[in-house]
Design an enzyme around this catalytic site. Structure first.
Site, short mmCIF file in Angstrom:
data_model
loop_
_atom_site.label_atom_id
_atom_site.label_comp_id
_atom_site.label_asym_id
_atom_site.label_seq_id
_atom_site.Cartn_x
_atom_site.Cartn_y
_atom_site.Cartn_z
N CYS A 36 -16.03 2.80 1.32
CA CYS A 36 -14.87 1.94 1.61
C CYS A 36 -14.39 2.13 3.05
CB CYS A 36 -13.76 2.21 0.61
SG CYS A 36 -13.29 3.94 0.49
N ARG A 47 -13.88 -7.27 3.35
CA ARG A 47 -12.48 -7.05 2.97
C ARG A 47 -11.64 -8.29 3.32
NH1 ARG A 47 -10.10 -2.37 2.62
NH2 ARG A 47 -8.71 -3.58 1.30
N ARG A 80 0.87 -1.19 0.00
CA ARG A 80 0.00 0.00 0.00
C ARG A 80 0.90 1.23 0.00
NH1 ARG A 80 -5.04 2.15 3.58
NH2 ARG A 80 -6.04 0.65 2.21
N GLN A 107 -10.45 -3.62 -2.46
CA GLN A 107 -11.68 -3.00 -1.93
C GLN A 107 -12.86 -3.32 -2.85
OE1 GLN A 107 -12.25 -0.91 0.96
NE2 GLN A 107 -14.34 -1.33 0.35
N HIS A 114 -7.57 0.68 -6.08
CA HIS A 114 -7.78 -0.05 -4.81
C HIS A 114 -8.55 -1.33 -5.12
CE1 HIS A 114 -7.87 -0.80 -0.66
NE2 HIS A 114 -8.69 0.13 -0.23
N ASP A 133 -16.84 8.13 -1.07
CA ASP A 133 -15.53 7.98 -0.43
C ASP A 133 -15.16 9.35 0.12
OD1 ASP A 133 -12.96 7.15 0.30
OD2 ASP A 133 -12.18 7.11 -1.75
N1 NVA Z 1 -9.58 7.31 -1.51
C1 NVA Z 1 -9.17 6.96 -0.18
C2 NVA Z 1 -9.45 5.52 0.08
C3 NVA Z 1 -9.15 5.05 1.47
C4 NVA Z 1 -9.44 3.60 1.69
C5 NVA Z 1 -7.70 7.27 0.00
O1 NVA Z 1 -6.91 6.96 -0.89
O2 NVA Z 1 -7.33 7.84 1.03
N1 CP Z 2 -11.01 0.76 3.03
C1 CP Z 2 -9.72 0.72 3.40
O1 CP Z 2 -8.82 0.47 2.59
O2 CP Z 2 -9.52 0.96 4.72
P1 CP Z 2 -8.12 1.17 5.44
O3 CP Z 2 -7.53 2.46 4.91
O4 CP Z 2 -8.43 1.23 6.89
O5 CP Z 2 -7.22 0.01 5.08
#
Ligand code: NVA
Ligand code: CP
Length: 327
Positions: A268, A313, A104, A134, A131, A227
């Site tokens: 998410c 998830r 990540r 997700q 992602h 989101d």
């Molecule tokens: N769009 C958000 C998703 C978090 C799971 C981010 O990248 O912060």
């Molecule tokens: N939805 C998601 O990816 O959550 P986290 O950022 O907590 O991993």
């Protein structure tokens, strides 16, 4: 279906049949866990989880999924990668220790390089662009609620050019679903990706629609999805995003405007829907608003299945790891 050895970098690389397989496999593993059966599919496997960005669900999902099936994990946040050591060299080393790598972070290129040089399956746990794990959980949740996916209308409201907007558009297009992005034009997804998905839809029966009109955009939705307005790494854009997206907040009027009493709400997570957190408190003090992308009322309503989605998830990530490590 045999996905042994496969990376999951973006759902673009997967066929509709392969995506369905992963979703159905996750449903099977979910039943297995609920029955109390102890798993050993990943016994003897070692997995490393690299996190450049924060996470609750993704990290815990990978860890619990691995433990449930007998694997060992290393959580790596302070490595040499990208600082004193190249991604290529890091990938070479990790590939000799581990059977699978989760990443990540910021750049999609990083997860691609890990895949290129490690020699083991690599899973994208979120980048600026995509992602994919997700979306597998989202698809499982939609399938659980409606019994099927093809032909369902998913309306994504908010920052449609972020990793979730991109990945949901890809997932829906692959599975013959109708994807609608409701957002200010400036936040529409990138044109190249939209064109690619529209072409794909000609073969899958899905569709991609972009609109800045809320009323027509949300009409007949099966799923309303949103989101955060500011993704990780874009925190300096908060003021501008609030200005752009406040009219696009998911509230009860929007839910009613779908005309579908059975519509479900997905997010998410994490979600800005109340004032419990320090960041939300800061937003309240600076911008005078107490709810952002979704109101508390919707978040806690009968339409909201966000915690089933979060649970999924874990089951979907387990399916991904088992499919690519065991086959
Ligand atoms: N769009 C958000 C998703 C978090 C799971 C981010 O990248 O912060
Ligand atoms: N939805 C998601 O990816 O959550 P986290 O950022 O907590 O991993």
């Amino acid at each position: 279906m045999n996905l042994k050895g496969r990376h999951l970098l973006t759902l673009k690389d997967f066929t509709p049949a392969e995506i369905h397989y992963l979703v159905d496999y996750a449903a099977e593993l979910k039943l297995k866990k609920k029955s109390g059966e102890v798993g050993a599919l990943l016994k003897g496997k070692n997995i490393v989880l690299i996190f450049e960005k924060a996470s609750t669900r993704t990290r815990c999902a990978f860890e619990v999924a691995a433990f449930d099936e007998g694997a060992n994990v290393t959580f790596l946040t302070n490595s040499q990668m990208g600082k004193k050591e190249s991604i290529e060299d890091t990938a070479n080393v990790l590939g000799r220790f581990y059977d699978g790598i989760e990443f990540r972070g910021f750049k999609q290129e990083t997860v691609q390089l890990l895949a290129k040089y490690s020699g083991v399956p690599v899973w994208n746990g979120l980048t600026d662009l995509y992602h994919p794990t997700q979306v597998l959980a989202d698809m499982l949740t939609i399938q659980e609620n409606f019994g099927n996916l093809k032909g369902r209308r998913l309306v994504y409201v908010g920052d449609a050019r972020n990793n979730m907007g991109n990945s949901l558009m890809i997932g829906c297009s692959k599975l013959g679903m109708h994807f609608v992005a409701v957002a200010p034009k400036i936040l529409f997804p990138e044109e190249g990706l939209v064109e690619e998905m529209k072409t794909l839809c000609e073969t899958t029966g899905g569709s991609v629609t972009l609109t800045d009109d809320i009323k027509t955009g949300v009409k007949d939705a099966d799923v309303i999805y949103t989101d955060v307005w500011v993704s990780m790494g874009e925190e300096d854009q908060m003021a501008e995003r609030i200005k752009l997206l406040l009219p696009y907040q998911v509230n009860m009027d929007m839910i009613k405007a779908t005309g579908n009493d059975q519509v479900i709400f997905l997010h998410c997570l994490p979600a800005f829907h109340d004032l419990e957190t320090s960041v939300a408190q800061e937003v309240k003090e600076k911008f005078g608003i107490s709810e952002m992308e979704v109101t508390n009322e919707v978040f806690r309503s009968r339409h909201s299945v966000v915690f089933d989605e979060a649970e999924n998830r874990m089951h979907t990530i387990k399916a991904v790891m088992c499919a690519s490590l065991v086959g």
